[in-house]
Design a protein around this motif. Structure first.
Motif, mmCIF file in Angstrom:
data_model
loop_
_atom_site.group_PDB
_atom_site.id
_atom_site.type_symbol
_atom_site.label_atom_id
_atom_site.label_comp_id
_atom_site.label_asym_id
_atom_site.label_seq_id
_atom_site.Cartn_x
_atom_site.Cartn_y
_atom_site.Cartn_z
ATOM 1 N N ASP A 1 0.985 -1.601 -0.182
ATOM 2 C CA ASP A 1 -0.297 -0.043 -0.370
ATOM 3 C C ASP A 1 1.494 1.534 0.148
ATOM 4 O OD1 ASP A 1 -2.604 -1.111 0.414
ATOM 5 O OD2 ASP A 1 -2.384 -1.423 2.683
ATOM 6 N N ALA A 2 1.927 0.873 -0.107
ATOM 7 C CA ALA A 2 2.616 2.714 0.265
ATOM 8 C C ALA A 2 2.756 3.432 -1.328
ATOM 9 C CB ALA A 2 4.315 1.650 -0.653
ATOM 10 N N VAL A 3 2.597 3.572 -2.057
ATOM 11 C CA VAL A 3 2.119 4.689 -3.311
ATOM 12 C C VAL A 3 1.048 4.895 -3.173
ATOM 13 C CG1 VAL A 3 1.879 4.911 -5.983
ATOM 14 C CG2 VAL A 3 3.901 3.649 -4.769
ATOM 15 N N ALA A 4 -0.102 4.417 -2.594
ATOM 16 C CA ALA A 4 -1.495 4.481 -2.029
ATOM 17 C C ALA A 4 -1.315 5.508 -0.458
ATOM 18 C CB ALA A 4 -2.806 3.703 -1.731
ATOM 19 N N ALA A 5 -1.129 4.841 0.210
ATOM 20 C CA ALA A 5 -0.456 5.669 1.583
ATOM 21 C C ALA A 5 0.376 7.149 1.005
ATOM 22 C CB ALA A 5 0.360 5.321 2.557
ATOM 23 N N VAL A 6 1.365 7.092 0.568
ATOM 24 C CA VAL A 6 2.202 8.031 0.313
ATOM 25 C C VAL A 6 1.174 9.422 -0.992
ATOM 26 C CG1 VAL A 6 3.559 9.141 -1.567
ATOM 27 C CG2 VAL A 6 4.479 7.488 0.060
ATOM 28 N N ARG A 7 0.131 8.400 -1.543
ATOM 29 C CA ARG A 7 -0.523 9.519 -1.792
ATOM 30 C C ARG A 7 -1.753 10.366 -1.255
ATOM 31 N NH1 ARG A 7 -1.004 9.394 -7.858
ATOM 32 N NH2 ARG A 7 0.088 8.330 -9.234
ATOM 33 N N ALA A 8 -2.010 9.218 -0.615
ATOM 34 C CA ALA A 8 -3.177 9.953 0.464
ATOM 35 C C ALA A 8 -2.722 11.103 1.250
ATOM 36 C CB ALA A 8 -3.100 8.398 0.924
ATOM 37 N N VAL A 9 -1.733 10.895 1.829
ATOM 38 C CA VAL A 9 -0.564 11.952 2.141
ATOM 39 C C VAL A 9 -0.443 13.207 1.745
ATOM 40 C CG1 VAL A 9 1.644 12.141 3.764
ATOM 41 C CG2 VAL A 9 0.526 10.060 3.928
ATOM 42 N N ARG A 10 0.141 13.026 0.653
ATOM 43 C CA ARG A 10 0.476 14.864 -0.350
ATOM 44 C C ARG A 10 -1.189 15.223 -0.282
ATOM 45 N NH1 ARG A 10 2.276 14.700 -5.719
ATOM 46 N NH2 ARG A 10 2.815 16.461 -5.778
ATOM 47 N N GLU A 11 -2.120 14.549 -0.221
ATOM 48 C CA GLU A 11 -3.275 15.441 -0.424
ATOM 49 C C GLU A 11 -4.013 16.133 0.614
ATOM 50 O OE1 GLU A 11 -6.351 12.105 -0.648
ATOM 51 O OE2 GLU A 11 -6.274 12.243 -2.499
ATOM 52 N N ILE A 12 -2.347 16.060 2.008
ATOM 53 C CA ILE A 12 -3.115 16.846 2.589
ATOM 54 C C ILE A 12 -1.544 17.621 3.315
ATOM 55 C CG2 ILE A 12 -5.414 15.816 3.948
ATOM 56 C CD1 ILE A 12 -3.054 14.742 6.055
ATOM 57 N N GLY A 13 -0.699 17.600 2.078
ATOM 58 C CA GLY A 13 0.426 18.307 2.220
ATOM 59 C C GLY A 13 0.502 19.680 3.209
ATOM 60 N N ALA A 14 -0.353 20.434 2.593
ATOM 61 C CA ALA A 14 -0.557 21.760 2.868
ATOM 62 C C ALA A 14 -0.931 21.853 3.538
ATOM 63 C CB ALA A 14 -1.451 22.422 2.139
ATOM 64 N N LEU A 15 -1.431 21.123 4.898
ATOM 65 C CA LEU A 15 -2.294 21.336 6.829
ATOM 66 C C LEU A 15 -1.019 20.217 7.619
ATOM 67 C CD1 LEU A 15 -3.771 20.886 8.565
ATOM 68 C CD2 LEU A 15 -4.202 18.775 8.509
ATOM 69 N N LEU A 16 -0.097 19.864 6.321
ATOM 70 C CA LEU A 16 1.522 19.720 7.031
ATOM 71 C C LEU A 16 2.649 19.901 7.371
ATOM 72 C CD1 LEU A 16 0.771 15.656 6.048
ATOM 73 C CD2 LEU A 16 0.000 16.422 8.318
#
Length: 411
Positions: free
Chosen positions: A294-309
């Protein structure tokens, strides 16, 4: 009491701190206490090692010699990896993996499931072949892989006793070269994730989640097994040494040698050199483990909230770790990819973003690092077995604390 952890974000609530120098003194202290926990390098960012109203055992002065045998090394639980790595190397041996910093103790690292990186390399706890443990009544017991409960003992979260000696598997010494590449395109990382992870013995990707490319890729390559690369799917060789948080303007002075110069395993596998303050120093940390598939899917999911992090982040690291069968290891039951977050020292703001981050990763069954900041522990199939083992070894709850009650015994 005035004692704090490494980051200074947690003040210990124990009534007193004792500094035993011998194993017998540890046994006496444990037997006499009603509540007790061991302290190592204090590198945990939460209250896992605390015992409000109890006694803390600072084991840094514990006198246990390093014993190098045939395929093993036995050290005191309070030994730091950097303290005996050079001695081990001089004898012609190596540990197969090391964490990002050599400043942490063996017992604390193992107890919290701390790792290194490498798709084919399991975490540090997988090297453990024997544990000497002071149990609640002050008894000294040794457990090995021959014991059925051994997989539950190694990543023990401090819930089972005080570790006084640990035996680790070793292998012949080897040399490593470290090469850094800048600017890996995100699409290339998604398309070639497996190839990138297989490009070296240990691979780390550094990002702040909002830049157009992955800032850096660090390749740590055994010189006897990997050929040096001059390109990496669009990333280019760095023109000088890099700190993981190079994009945040942090200089590379405390990092291990890069730019392809080979050197002993213990001087290249960690990111940071023992002689210097590791990482940034003034920081907080979190880390979550997701199945490798699930690595790529998880990375994509985190990138979607990158502006928050990004506003509270110093740098994130993405790396793979091989599976093990230790009950409370974050890599129990399958290969994992760890998403690590080095935060600015702004705990209220960090605590506010963690639930959002954990919600994003929940679909992947993410497990947090036991020694870092998190809200909810992930799924562990052997958690009931661990509770049973802890009750057998510590029937009175001498080693229990609020952390364990929240995350292990309360759910």
């Amino acid at each position: 009491m005035g004692e704090q952890n490494w980051a200074g974000n947690h003040a210990y609530g124990a009534d007193s701190v004792l500094t035993p120098r011998t194993v017998d003194e540890v046994r006496e202290a444990v037997a006499a206490a009603s509540r007790v926990k061991a302290l190592g390098s204090r590198h945990c960012f939460n209250d896992i090692a605390d015992t409000p109203g109890g006694v803390l055992l600072d084991l840094r002065a514990l006198d246990v010699p390093v014993e190098i045998g045939d395929g093993t090394v036995t050290v005191g639980g309070s030994a730091r990896y950097g303290d005996f790595a050079e001695q081990l190397h001089a004898a012609g041996f190596a540990l197969p993996n090391l964490a990002s910093l050599p400043h942490i103790t063996v017992a604390g690292s193992v107890a919290t499931g701390t790792h290194g990186s490498g798709r084919r390399q399991p975490g540090l706890a997988s090297a453990v072949s024997a544990v000497e443990l002071v149990t609640a009544n002050g008894e000294l017991r040794t457990f090995t892989r021959a014991h059925a409960e051994f997989p539950g003992l190694v990543v023990g979260l401090g819930a089972l006793g005080v570790v006084t000696r640990i035996t680790l598997d070793v292998e012949p010494a080897f040399d490593v070269r470290q090469d850094v590449f800048d600017g890996l395109p995100w699409d290339a990382a998604y398309r070639h994730f497996d190839e990138i992870e297989d490009a070296a013995y240990s691979v780390s990707l550094f990002t702040n989640w909002v830049n157009d490319t992955i800032d850096q890729v660090w390749l740590k390559s055994r010189v006897d097994a990997f050929t040096a690369r001059t390109d990496l799917f669009g990333a280019v060789p760095a023109d000088g040494p890099r700190h993981p948080a190079h994009a945040a303007g942090i200089a590379a002075g405390n990092c291990t040698p890069q730019q392809g110069g080979p050197g002993p395993w213990h001087e290249r596998l960690p990111h940071f050199a023992l002689a210097f303050t590791p990482s940034v120093g003034d920081e907080l940390q979190s880390e979550y483990f997701v199945p490798y598939r699930d690595a790529v899917a998880a990375v994509r999911a985190v990138r979607e909230i990158g502006a928050l992090l990004a506003p509270v982040l110093l740098v994130s690291e993405i790396r793979a770790i091989a599976a093990d069968e230790l009950w409370l290891s974050p890599c129990h039951g399958g290969d994992r990819v760890a998403l690590h977050f080095t935060w600015q020292p702004r705990q209220p703001e960090v605590e506010a973003v963690l639930p959002v981050l954990e919600e994003r990763l929940a679909a992947f069954g993410a497990r947090p690092h036991w020694g870092k900041l998190f809200h909810t522990a992930g799924p562990y199939p052997r958690i009931d077995d661990f509770r049973t083992l802890a009750t057998e070894l510590d029937p009175g709850g001498k080693f229990r604390n609020p952390f364990l009650d929240r995350h292990v015994f309360g759910g």
